[in-house]
Design an enzyme around this catalytic site. Sequence first.
Site, short mmCIF file in Angstrom:
data_model
loop_
_atom_site.label_atom_id
_atom_site.label_comp_id
_atom_site.label_asym_id
_atom_site.label_seq_id
_atom_site.Cartn_x
_atom_site.Cartn_y
_atom_site.Cartn_z
CG ASP A 91 -8.91 -9.05 3.06
OD1 ASP A 91 -7.78 -9.45 2.73
OD2 ASP A 91 -9.79 -8.71 2.25
CE1 TYR A 98 -14.05 -16.16 3.06
CE2 TYR A 98 -14.17 -17.34 0.97
CZ TYR A 98 -13.42 -16.77 1.99
OH TYR A 98 -12.04 -16.83 1.93
#
Length: 252
Positions: free
Chosen positions: A52, A113
């Site tokens: 994103d 992540y």
Amino acid sequence: MRYFLQLSFKGTDYHGWQEQSNSSDTIQEVCNGCIAKILKHPVKLIGAGRTDTGVHAEKFFAHFDSPIETLAEEKKKWLHKFNSVSPFAIAFQDILKVTPDANARFSATSRTYRYDITTVKNPFLYNNALFFPYELDIAKMNKACATLKDYKEFSSFRKSNSNNKTDYCTIKLAKWEMHGDKLSFTITADRFLRNMVRAIVGTMLNVGNGKYSHSDFCKIIEGKNRSNAGASVAACGLYLTDIKYPSDIFIS
């Protein structure tokens, strides 16, 4: 020949990885232009996944095809050329020769992540971590991490109206760690839903500050309703840190 290109990028000034018709400020479009400029032929990089707007990557892979057969053997020369024409926020780090059917997105077996939080105001972490100067119970948050691995369906944490074929993921690792004034959440799974990590972090912060109990956390997952979970945290603290692939797709 098909190649994997390893790169890293700081996503602050970009609208994510994926090329978009309404924006030229994407990592993919910039990288396509850089590589094509050096190789003197059109390049269409296929990334390991979307990131994103504002999300960073310490380790990202994309595949592309080229008639030039020596890119991996002469990687030092080619990487120097690629980096000489790329913005400072994007760095090319490796070129790997792979099998013709290798795919940077679909061949991946896991992704990791990390989400960084700073508990004190630090100008050097601006746009690199979330500033969250509130008391948190890390033990309760890590209890929630252990619980995550008991579930497979995570629609409670996906972006609304996402067109996913499945909301099932296998979480292999999830943990919170404190290093001085920096709090980091690390999570590894076979796949992730869109916005999933940021939604999990936002929900766990509510566990840590006492807004949600452990039972509430379980009910949020089981309820399969995004509106019951916590708000997604800002993109600035999220980093893609690793991607794993089967060894047999690489050609030495």
